[in-house]
Design a protein around this motif. Structure first.
Motif, PDB file in Angstrom:
ATOM      1  N   TYR A 121      48.651  41.458  43.932  1.00 50.28           N
ATOM      2  CA  TYR A 121      47.640  41.396  42.870  1.00 50.28           C
ATOM      3  C   TYR A 121      47.831  42.562  41.897  1.00 50.28           C
ATOM      4  CZ  TYR A 121      45.205  38.338  46.179  1.00 50.28           C
ATOM      5  OH  TYR A 121      44.875  37.322  47.053  1.00 50.28           O
ATOM      6  N   ASN A 124      43.201  44.307  36.278  1.00 55.28           N
ATOM      7  CA  ASN A 124      43.278  44.262  34.812  1.00 55.28           C
ATOM      8  C   ASN A 124      42.915  45.611  34.196  1.00 55.28           C
ATOM      9  OD1 ASN A 124      40.488  44.390  34.952  1.00 55.28           O
ATOM     10  ND2 ASN A 124      40.128  42.355  34.100  1.00 55.28           N
ATOM     11  N   THR A 131      44.574  39.730  38.876  1.00 52.47           N
ATOM     12  CA  THR A 131      45.525  38.647  38.629  1.00 52.47           C
ATOM     13  C   THR A 131      46.467  38.563  39.820  1.00 52.47           C
ATOM     14  OG1 THR A 131      45.475  38.935  36.221  1.00 52.47           O
ATOM     15  CG2 THR A 131      47.423  37.870  37.152  1.00 52.47           C
ATOM     16  N   THR A 133      49.935  38.071  41.284  1.00 52.64           N
ATOM     17  CA  THR A 133      51.244  38.281  40.660  1.00 52.64           C
ATOM     18  C   THR A 133      52.413  37.719  41.473  1.00 52.64           C
ATOM     19  OG1 THR A 133      51.397  40.473  41.688  1.00 52.64           O
ATOM     20  CG2 THR A 133      50.480  40.343  39.448  1.00 52.64           C
ATOM     21  N   ALA A 156      43.061  35.142  37.290  1.00 57.90           N
ATOM     22  CA  ALA A 156      44.294  34.661  36.658  1.00 57.90           C
ATOM     23  C   ALA A 156      45.453  34.639  37.638  1.00 57.90           C
ATOM     24  CB  ALA A 156      44.643  35.546  35.456  1.00 57.90           C
ATOM     25  N   ALA A 158      49.642  35.079  37.308  1.00 59.02           N
ATOM     26  CA  ALA A 158      50.607  35.606  36.344  1.00 59.02           C
ATOM     27  C   ALA A 158      51.735  34.627  36.043  1.00 59.02           C
ATOM     28  CB  ALA A 158      51.190  36.916  36.874  1.00 59.02           C
ATOM     29  N   VAL A 177      39.391  31.320  38.754  1.00 64.36           N
ATOM     30  CA  VAL A 177      40.622  31.443  37.951  1.00 64.36           C
ATOM     31  C   VAL A 177      40.492  30.592  36.690  1.00 64.36           C
ATOM     32  CG1 VAL A 177      43.095  30.939  37.870  1.00 64.36           C
ATOM     33  CG2 VAL A 177      42.082  31.959  39.929  1.00 64.36           C
TER      34      VAL A 177
END
Length: 279
Positions: A121, A124, A131, A133, A156, A158, A177
Motif C-alpha cells: 500500500y 496518499n 492506494t 500498489t 484506489a 495503482a 475504492v
C-alpha cells in the motif's frame, strides 16, 4: 451425766443436718430434684454460653460459609481475528464461546470479513487514504482487497498494480475504492472473475487486457467510461453483468476497441441482454 447426753444428741442432730444438706447440694449439681433444666433456665454455676465454650475446648465455632451461586458468562460482543472468534465476559473478562472459522470465507456469526493479507500500500499525500500498489507477499488466489488499511480507507488501485500476476483467480474490490489505474490487471492469465466497486466511474485502458481465462465481470451502474482495449483479447469472456438498464449501458462512453476479440461476450442488464455486437 445429763449434760453429756445433751451434747451427744446435738452432735447426732448436727450430723443428720449436714448429711441432708450435702445430699441436697449433690442433687442440684446433677440437674435433678427441684432444678429447672428446660425452657432456657440455668442449671448451675454459670450461663449457657460458658457451658457451650467449655464443651468445645473454649473455642467458638465459626459460622458455615455460604456456597456462592455459579457464575454465568455473558456478553453481546464478538471479538475475532482471521482464525477464530470469541466473547469476553462482561463480569469476569474470561474468554468463552471460542470457535474457529474458515479464514477464507466471511463469518455470519462474528462479522469477520475475509480479505487478502500481504498486499502493498501507499499512503496518499494528504495522509487520509491508501492506494493498493501491488501483490506484495500475498499468495491467495482469491484476491479480496480490504476496505481499510491501518484504520484508513483504501480508495484506489495503482496503475499496473497486479499486472501479469499469475496467482490471481478472482477479484473482489470494496466500494471504498473509487479509482482503478490503467493496466491494473493486465495479462493476468488465470483470472476468471472480477467484481468492480459500486462507486467506480472509469474502467481504464487495458484494465483486463489479455486476461485469457476471464469469464465474467460485474460492472456497476456508476461507470461512465470504458477505456481503450479494457477487455481486449479476453477470449473466454462470456458475461458482463451490468447493474443498470439497457438504456443506461448505451449512455456509457466506450472506446471502439474496448472488447476487441472478445466476440463471445453478452452484457446482462437489469431489463435485458445485449450481444457483443449490440454492446
Amino acid at each position: 451425766m445429763k449434760k453429756r447426753l445433751l451434747l451427744t444428741v446435738f452432735a447426732v442432730i448436727a450430723a443428720i443436718i449436714c448429711t441432708l444438706g450435702f445430699a441436697a447440694c449433690t442433687t442440684e449439681g446433677n440437674g435433678t430434684g427441684g432444678g429447672n433444666i428446660s425452657g432456657g433456665g440455668s442449671i448451675s454455676g454459670g450461663n449457657d454460653d460458658n457451658n457451650d465454650n467449655d464443651n468445645n475446648g473454649g473455642e467458638e465455632i465459626p459460622p458455615e460459609e455460604e456456597t456462592p451461586a455459579p457464575h454465568t458468562h455473558s456478553s453481546d460482543k464478538w471479538l475475532f481475528n482471521k482464525d477464530s472468534h470469541w466473547k469476553l465476559c462482561d463480569g469476569c473478562s474470561e474468554e468463552f464461546e471460542k470457535d474457529y472459522h474458515d479464514e477464507t470465507k466471511n463469518c455470519g456469526i462474528c462479522g469477520y470479513v475475509y480479505t487478502t493479507d500481504g498486499l502493498t500500500y501507499e499512503l496518499n499525500a494528504e495522509k487520509t487514504a491508501y492506494t493498493v500498489t501491488g501483490i506484495g507477499e500475498a499468495t491467495d488466489g482469491k484476491l479480496v482487497i480490504p476496505a481499510e488499511y491501518n484504520e484508513l480507507p483504501v480508495t484506489a488501485i495503482a496503475v499496473r498494480a497486479f499486472s501479469q500476476c499469475t496467482s490471481i483467480i478472482s477479484i473482489e474490490i470494496p466500494d471504498s475504492v473509487t479509482e482503478i489505474g490503467s493496466q491494473a490487471f493486465y495479462q493476468c492469465p488465470n483470472l476468471q472473475s472480477a467484481v468492480l466497486p459500486a462507486k467506480l466511474t472509469n474502467i481504464g485502458t487495458y484494465l483486463f487486457y489479455e486476461c485469457t481465462s476471464l469469464k465474467s465481470v460485474t460492472v456497476p451502474v456508476s461507470v461512465t467510461t470504458i477505456g481503450e482495449k479494457a477487455f481486449a483479447f479476453c477470449l473466454k469472456l462470456q458475461t458482463v453483468n451490468y447493474n443498470g438498464t439497457v438504456a443506461q449501458w448505451a449512455e456509457i462512453t466506450k472506446s471502439s476497441s474496448w472488447k476487441q476479440s472478445a466476440s463471445n461476450l453478452t452484457v446482462t442488464c437489469t431489463d435485458g441482454t445485449l450481444t457483443a455486437d449490440e454492446a
